[in-house]
Write an enzyme that holds these catalytic residues in place. Structure first.
Site, PDB file in Angstrom:
ATOM      1  N   GLY A   5    -111.213 -76.623  -2.354  1.00 27.32           N
ATOM      2  CA  GLY A   5    -110.677 -77.921  -2.713  1.00 27.32           C
ATOM      3  C   GLY A   5    -111.008 -78.931  -1.628  1.00 27.32           C
ATOM      4  O   GLY A   5    -111.256 -78.566  -0.470  1.00 27.32           O
ATOM      5  N   CYS A   6    -111.014 -80.217  -1.988  1.00 27.21           N
ATOM      6  CA  CYS A   6    -111.344 -81.235  -0.989  1.00 27.21           C
ATOM      7  C   CYS A   6    -110.267 -81.330   0.093  1.00 27.21           C
ATOM      8  O   CYS A   6    -110.589 -81.340   1.288  1.00 27.21           O
ATOM      9  CB  CYS A   6    -111.573 -82.590  -1.655  1.00 27.21           C
ATOM     10  SG  CYS A   6    -110.206 -83.192  -2.659  1.00 27.21           S
ATOM     11  N   TRP A   7    -109.005 -81.374  -0.297  1.00 25.72           N
ATOM     12  CA  TRP A   7    -107.937 -81.475   0.701  1.00 25.72           C
ATOM     13  C   TRP A   7    -107.882 -80.259   1.633  1.00 25.72           C
ATOM     14  O   TRP A   7    -107.740 -80.428   2.851  1.00 25.72           O
ATOM     15  CB  TRP A   7    -106.585 -81.660   0.003  1.00 25.72           C
ATOM     16  CG  TRP A   7    -106.350 -83.027  -0.561  1.00 25.72           C
ATOM     17  CD1 TRP A   7    -106.323 -83.398  -1.882  1.00 25.72           C
ATOM     18  CD2 TRP A   7    -106.099 -84.232   0.177  1.00 25.72           C
ATOM     19  NE1 TRP A   7    -106.080 -84.728  -2.011  1.00 25.72           N
ATOM     20  CE2 TRP A   7    -105.932 -85.280  -0.763  1.00 25.72           C
ATOM     21  CE3 TRP A   7    -105.997 -84.519   1.537  1.00 25.72           C
ATOM     22  CZ2 TRP A   7    -105.668 -86.585  -0.375  1.00 25.72           C
ATOM     23  CZ3 TRP A   7    -105.729 -85.830   1.914  1.00 25.72           C
ATOM     24  CH2 TRP A   7    -105.566 -86.848   0.966  1.00 25.72           C
ATOM     25  N   PRO A   8    -107.948 -79.038   1.141  1.00 27.77           N
ATOM     26  CA  PRO A   8    -107.838 -77.889   2.043  1.00 27.77           C
ATOM     27  C   PRO A   8    -108.908 -77.834   3.129  1.00 27.77           C
ATOM     28  O   PRO A   8    -108.640 -77.358   4.242  1.00 27.77           O
ATOM     29  CB  PRO A   8    -107.947 -76.682   1.102  1.00 27.77           C
ATOM     30  CG  PRO A   8    -107.412 -77.186  -0.197  1.00 27.77           C
ATOM     31  CD  PRO A   8    -107.916 -78.607  -0.272  1.00 27.77           C
ATOM     32  N   TYR A  23    -114.597 -87.030   5.656  1.00 28.09           N
ATOM     33  CA  TYR A  23    -115.654 -86.496   4.804  1.00 28.09           C
ATOM     34  C   TYR A  23    -115.564 -87.121   3.416  1.00 28.09           C
ATOM     35  O   TYR A  23    -114.593 -87.821   3.097  1.00 28.09           O
ATOM     36  CB  TYR A  23    -115.601 -84.973   4.715  1.00 28.09           C
ATOM     37  CG  TYR A  23    -114.247 -84.355   4.380  1.00 28.09           C
ATOM     38  CD1 TYR A  23    -114.009 -83.730   3.160  1.00 28.09           C
ATOM     39  CD2 TYR A  23    -113.207 -84.362   5.303  1.00 28.09           C
ATOM     40  CE1 TYR A  23    -112.776 -83.143   2.873  1.00 28.09           C
ATOM     41  CE2 TYR A  23    -111.982 -83.780   5.026  1.00 28.09           C
ATOM     42  CZ  TYR A  23    -111.774 -83.174   3.809  1.00 28.09           C
ATOM     43  OH  TYR A  23    -110.557 -82.593   3.513  1.00 28.09           O
TER      44      TYR A  23
END
Length: 316
Positions: free
Chosen positions: A115-118, A287
């Site tokens: 996932g993007c957040w993790p 990012y």
């Protein structure tokens, strides 16, 4: 040899970006399903079983369904949904997570795209836990902001319809039960669940995530230099990859701390800020939520699985 690749869910935000990145490749033949057959299980099963690699850009339940349709042991899968992030038998697709992670991805039949957040939390915290600077049971908080593209088609439509009137900073996940939490905890090497408060901004893509640290609560208080060295040493020990660690600098502000600074790349930049006298620090990752956070990571993983340079089709 030309690899046959099928993007199941190519009409979604992530699927479209992956297809765009792969469109000019001569080592890949992109397979597609006609629009009127997208919900036809038989047609999808035929494609899934006739391809060398399938990239699933689907809601979780649909991704699980696609996996169930594969009846051979040759189709390799990259799942961009969150359906298999902590499932047994799946390799986590954050190539820079550990020095042996690229080897695991290269040989895997089943890769779950992060996932993007993790990814921001894992990149900032895992090395500190492994170095013994941060206890695995530490009560961490994690926050940040992402562009609205991270919410998929419906959120994109809502924000674009609202235009300048859209909320410029919208916290969400305020029941503190975000679906990414199991993934965050496992791959950050934590034994307790972080307090996670994500937010959406009124811009299309790019993200900045933060881990604030009250170091004075620790039995042994590390300095900012200690934290920076542990993170820098971790990524220095990984060949290739797209994660860089900015120099440790005592600055009040800097232009690089912009959630859109690395848009249209597959890069992630990590920063450490600290006040040793106050025993406080803040770790920051920047990012592109659609690059390293989604389609870029998927292409990087595909490259590794196909045995080509992992930077192929990825802008630096």
């Amino acid at each position: 040899m030309v690899a046959r690749v099928f993007i199941d869910g190519e009409a979604g935000t992530t699927g479209l970006q992956i297809r765009e990145r792969l469109a000019t490749r001569t080592d890949i033949e992109l397979l597609s399903i006609p629009d009127h057959l997208r919900k036809d299980l038989s047609a999808r099963a035929d494609l899934l079983n006739s391809t060398d690699a399938a990239i699933l850009c689907l809601p979780d339940d649909a991704a699980r369904e696609s996996v169930s349709l594969i009846e051979n042991d040759t189709t390799r899968i990259i799942d961009a949904s969150s359906a298999h992030r902590v499932a047994d038998g799946w390799v986590y697709g954050f190539a820079e997570m550990d020095k042996d992670q690229t080897a695991k991805i290269k040989s895997a039949k089943r890769v779950t795209n992060p996932g993007c957040w993790p990814q921001g939390l894992i990149a900032l915290v895992r090395a500190l836990v492994e170095a013994g600077l941060l206890p695995a049971d530490h009560a961490l908080t994690y926050n940040g902001i992402s562009g609205y593209s991270g919410g998929g088609k419906s959120m994109i439509a809502d924000y674009e319809a609202a235009g300048a009137a859209a909320n410029v900073y919208a916290p969400y996940g305020l029941t503190f039960n975000h679906k990414h939490l199991p993934e965050m905890q496992r791959y950050s090497a934590l034994t307790s669940t972080p307090l996670f408060t994500p937010s959406v901004g009124n811009y299309y893509k790019g993200m900045l995530t933060c881990v604030p640290l009250q170091l004075s609560t620790l039995d042994k208080v590390p300095t900012g230099a200690d934290l920076h060295a542990a993170i820098a040493d971790h990524f220095a020990g990984i060949s290739g990859g797209f994660v860089e660690v900015a120099p440790l600098a005592p600055l009040d502000r800097m232009p690089e701390l912009n959630p859109q600074a690395l848009n249209d790349t597959n890069n992630m930049r990590l920063h450490v800020f600290a006040n040793d006298a106050r025993a406080q620090a803040c770790l920051i990752a920047v990012y592109d939520n659609l690059g390293k956070g989604a389609s870029g990571a998927a292409v990087q993983n595909l490259n590794l699985m196909l045995g080509v340079d992992e930077a192929t089709s990825l802008a630096a």
